[in-house]
Design a protein around this motif. Structure first.
Motif, PDB file in Angstrom:
ATOM      1  N   THR A  53       0.812  -1.209   0.000  1.00 51.72           N
ATOM      2  CA  THR A  53       0.000   0.000   0.000  1.00 51.72           C
ATOM      3  C   THR A  53       0.838   1.249   0.000  1.00 51.72           C
ATOM      4  O   THR A  53       2.037   1.221   0.219  1.00 51.72           O
ATOM      5  CB  THR A  53      -0.918   0.039   1.225  1.00 51.72           C
ATOM      6  OG1 THR A  53      -0.136  -0.325   2.332  1.00 51.72           O
ATOM      7  CG2 THR A  53      -2.078  -0.871   1.052  1.00 51.72           C
ATOM      8  N   GLN A  54       0.167   2.362  -0.241  1.00 52.88           N
ATOM      9  CA  GLN A  54       0.836   3.648  -0.292  1.00 52.88           C
ATOM     10  C   GLN A  54       0.615   4.403   1.010  1.00 52.88           C
ATOM     11  O   GLN A  54       1.525   4.751   1.704  1.00 52.88           O
ATOM     12  CB  GLN A  54       0.299   4.442  -1.471  1.00 52.88           C
ATOM     13  CG  GLN A  54       1.312   4.572  -2.583  1.00 52.88           C
ATOM     14  CD  GLN A  54       0.671   4.912  -3.902  1.00 52.88           C
ATOM     15  OE1 GLN A  54      -0.228   4.224  -4.378  1.00 52.88           O
ATOM     16  NE2 GLN A  54       1.108   5.979  -4.505  1.00 52.88           N
ATOM     17  N   VAL A  55      -0.642   4.662   1.340  1.00 49.82           N
ATOM     18  CA  VAL A  55      -0.975   5.476   2.514  1.00 49.82           C
ATOM     19  C   VAL A  55      -1.578   4.607   3.614  1.00 49.82           C
ATOM     20  O   VAL A  55      -1.188   4.670   4.763  1.00 49.82           O
ATOM     21  CB  VAL A  55      -1.962   6.591   2.144  1.00 49.82           C
ATOM     22  CG1 VAL A  55      -2.278   7.447   3.367  1.00 49.82           C
ATOM     23  CG2 VAL A  55      -1.405   7.460   1.036  1.00 49.82           C
ATOM     24  N   THR A  69      -4.427  -1.906  -7.380  1.00 52.78           N
ATOM     25  CA  THR A  69      -5.556  -1.147  -7.942  1.00 52.78           C
ATOM     26  C   THR A  69      -5.083   0.235  -8.391  1.00 52.78           C
ATOM     27  O   THR A  69      -5.571   0.773  -9.384  1.00 52.78           O
ATOM     28  CB  THR A  69      -6.741  -1.030  -6.958  1.00 52.78           C
ATOM     29  OG1 THR A  69      -6.303  -0.364  -5.767  1.00 52.78           O
ATOM     30  CG2 THR A  69      -7.291  -2.390  -6.601  1.00 52.78           C
ATOM     31  N   HIS A  70      -4.099   0.796  -7.674  1.00 49.50           N
ATOM     32  CA  HIS A  70      -3.519   2.069  -8.117  1.00 49.50           C
ATOM     33  C   HIS A  70      -2.916   1.916  -9.513  1.00 49.50           C
ATOM     34  O   HIS A  70      -3.165   2.728 -10.403  1.00 49.50           O
ATOM     35  CB  HIS A  70      -2.453   2.542  -7.118  1.00 49.50           C
ATOM     36  CG  HIS A  70      -1.521   3.576  -7.674  1.00 49.50           C
ATOM     37  ND1 HIS A  70      -1.929   4.863  -7.964  1.00 49.50           N
ATOM     38  CD2 HIS A  70      -0.205   3.503  -8.034  1.00 49.50           C
ATOM     39  CE1 HIS A  70      -0.898   5.544  -8.469  1.00 49.50           C
ATOM     40  NE2 HIS A  70       0.150   4.743  -8.519  1.00 49.50           N
ATOM     41  N   SER A  71      -2.146   0.842  -9.719  1.00 51.31           N
ATOM     42  CA  SER A  71      -1.504   0.641 -11.019  1.00 51.31           C
ATOM     43  C   SER A  71      -2.543   0.468 -12.129  1.00 51.31           C
ATOM     44  O   SER A  71      -2.342   0.939 -13.249  1.00 51.31           O
ATOM     45  CB  SER A  71      -0.574  -0.581 -10.980  1.00 51.31           C
ATOM     46  OG  SER A  71       0.412  -0.398  -9.983  1.00 51.31           O
ATOM     47  N   ALA A  98       3.915  -1.591 -14.551  1.00 52.05           N
ATOM     48  CA  ALA A  98       5.212  -1.924 -13.942  1.00 52.05           C
ATOM     49  C   ALA A  98       5.767  -0.820 -13.049  1.00 52.05           C
ATOM     50  O   ALA A  98       6.725  -1.052 -12.320  1.00 52.05           O
ATOM     51  CB  ALA A  98       6.232  -2.234 -15.041  1.00 52.05           C
ATOM     52  N   HIS A  99       5.161   0.380 -13.072  1.00 53.03           N
ATOM     53  CA  HIS A  99       5.851   1.531 -12.500  1.00 53.03           C
ATOM     54  C   HIS A  99       6.083   1.423 -10.991  1.00 53.03           C
ATOM     55  O   HIS A  99       6.980   2.038 -10.460  1.00 53.03           O
ATOM     56  CB  HIS A  99       5.133   2.845 -12.857  1.00 53.03           C
ATOM     57  CG  HIS A  99       4.020   3.221 -11.932  1.00 53.03           C
ATOM     58  ND1 HIS A  99       2.780   2.623 -11.961  1.00 53.03           N
ATOM     59  CD2 HIS A  99       3.959   4.128 -10.933  1.00 53.03           C
ATOM     60  CE1 HIS A  99       2.021   3.157 -11.040  1.00 53.03           C
ATOM     61  NE2 HIS A  99       2.705   4.079 -10.399  1.00 53.03           N
ATOM     62  N   ASP A 100       5.295   0.622 -10.289  1.00 53.48           N
ATOM     63  CA  ASP A 100       5.449   0.538  -8.835  1.00 53.48           C
ATOM     64  C   ASP A 100       6.029  -0.804  -8.360  1.00 53.48           C
ATOM     65  O   ASP A 100       6.031  -1.084  -7.165  1.00 53.48           O
ATOM     66  CB  ASP A 100       4.087   0.769  -8.149  1.00 53.48           C
ATOM     67  CG  ASP A 100       3.859   2.245  -7.823  1.00 53.48           C
ATOM     68  OD1 ASP A 100       4.779   3.051  -8.071  1.00 53.48           O
ATOM     69  OD2 ASP A 100       2.766   2.591  -7.330  1.00 53.48           O
ATOM     70  N   LEU A 101       6.535  -1.618  -9.282  1.00 54.30           N
ATOM     71  CA  LEU A 101       6.977  -2.967  -8.901  1.00 54.30           C
ATOM     72  C   LEU A 101       8.092  -2.969  -7.853  1.00 54.30           C
ATOM     73  O   LEU A 101       8.218  -3.915  -7.084  1.00 54.30           O
ATOM     74  CB  LEU A 101       7.470  -3.748 -10.137  1.00 54.30           C
ATOM     75  CG  LEU A 101       6.413  -4.173 -11.158  1.00 54.30           C
ATOM     76  CD1 LEU A 101       7.074  -4.911 -12.312  1.00 54.30           C
ATOM     77  CD2 LEU A 101       5.321  -5.037 -10.518  1.00 54.30           C
TER      78      LEU A 101
HETATM   79 MG    MG Z   1       2.424   5.223  -8.621  1.00 53.31          MG
END
Ligand code: MG
Length: 378
Positions: A53-55, A69-71, A98-101
């Motif tokens: 997760t992010q936050v 789900t963000h990706s 792929a940007h958050d892998l």
């Molecule tokens: Mg991102």
């Protein structure tokens, strides 16, 4: 097969690509960038995004965004923008997915803690880690490490990069040294990422109760669309009013970005990807929308990302990552064998510990911490 005839002259085309590190026969029923997307979706790192997760932490609730789900949201936004600008939709999809892998567990708290511990060993940066995942860490093919993705997909994944790291990256690092741009597809996916997270964080922030709608009235972009919703659909209820507002905010940002970028492309008249690389960045918001999104991001920073309840979670997460790193570096024998470096190379060992920790999901890190530190666990 050429499925790329509809693309603008400034779009990335597989036919003119810098290709793959390990040459492969062209795919039969897909474009090269669709093949990249498929490889990303089938990777282990992609499946782990579901539990990172992010936050909000993964166990805090079932309705919050995860990195998965963000990706998907980034990919959806980037694809509609790419289609409008006649850019390569398959490429933006691959980059978005792929940007958050390479992200650690626990969002930026995890990344910061790992970077701190890695200071003597070259640091830790999630963009570089995403590249490391697709270039090296995935073990799926007999002939090579990683996913052997197209140059332009890898370039899009590497959004940012410091000079020292760029010098070690060969062709991929060149643009950072020459101060050139990435493809428009990479620029666009970057902006789609920003549109996705600032809008979904409002939604998650409200749902969690950490934000309320009264506070959000100080954000111009929110207030304006909220008024519109109230005028058009009085009495629709709180939940729907939030969604109607947020979806208008997303649309306004996408439409502004398409309009502004189109004008900038028309003015610069790039005729090839090389022209794009030498030009100024051509994908952006208008100045007025940029100011509004900065106001929104500042609001989220102060009221959500620095909310005391988020701070508590962040501080626990940092401590947990730091303790795991310390325990493994003092006693590499605690690591699963594939992460133990024989021969005592400290740099290499530290990097493998970072790989192991960065690959963990939130819940895996929590239970691994328990297994290492809690006598009643094994
Ligand atoms: Mg991102």
């Amino acid at each position: 097969m050429d499925k790329e005839t509809h693309l603008a002259p400034y779009a990335v085309r597989a036919a003119y690509s810098n290709g793959r590190v390990h040459p492969e026969a062209p795919p039969v029923a897909r474009t090269e960038f669709q093949r990249d997307r498929d490889r990303i979706i089938h990777s282990a790192a992609f499946r782990r995004l579901e539990y990172k997760t992010q936050v909000f932490l993964n166990h805090e609730g079932d309705l919050f965004r995860t990195r998965l789900t963000h990706s998907l949201e980034v990919s959806q936004i980037a694809r509609s923008m790419a289609r409008s600008l006649r850019l390569n939709e398959d490429l933006v999809e691959a980059i978005a997915l792929a940007h958050d892998l390479g992200h650690t567990p626990f969002g930026h708290a995890g990344q910061d803690a790992l970077d701190e511990r890695m200071q003597d060993f070259g640091g830790f940066e999630h963009n570089l880690q995403s590249l490391r995942v697709v270039d090296l860490l995935e073990e799926r093919y007999g002939a090579f490490d990683g996913l052997n993705l197209m140059f332009e997909t890898r370039e899009g994944i590497l959004k940012r990069c410091k000079r020292e790291a760029a010098e070690r990256l060969g062709a991929l690092g060149e643009r950072f040294l020459k101060n050139q741009q990435a493809s428009l597809e990479a620029q666009l996916t970057n902006l789609a990422d920003e549109i996705a997270y600032s809008n979904h964080d409002i939604d998650d922030g409200l749902r969690s109760g950490l934000l309320n709608t009264a506070q959000l009235e100080q954000v111009g972009l929110y207030a304006r669309h909220r008024r519109e919703v109230e005028a058009l659909m009085p009495g629709i209820g709180a939940r729907r009013a939030i969604h109607e507002t947020v979806r208008r905010m997303i649309n306004a940002q996408i439409e502004d970005a398409i309009r502004t970028s189109m004008t900038q492309i028309d003015d610069a008249k790039p005729n090839s990807v090389d022209d794009v690389r030498r030009a100024l960045p051509l994908i952006s918001f208008s100045e007025s929308m940029r100011a509004q999104t900065i106001e929104l991001k500042d609001f989220l920073f102060e009221n959500l990302y620095r909310h005391y309840r988020v701070n508590r979670m962040t501080s626990k997460a940092r401590r947990m990552i730091a303790e795991l790193f310390e325990a493994f570096s003092h006693a590499p024998g605690l690591l699963p064998p594939e992460y133990q470096v024989k021969g005592g190379d400290q740099n290499e060992q530290a990097r493998r510990i970072a790989d192991y920790i960065a690959g963990m999901t939130d819940r895996y890190a929590i239970s691994e911490h328990r297994r290492i530190f809690d006598m009643s666990e094994n």
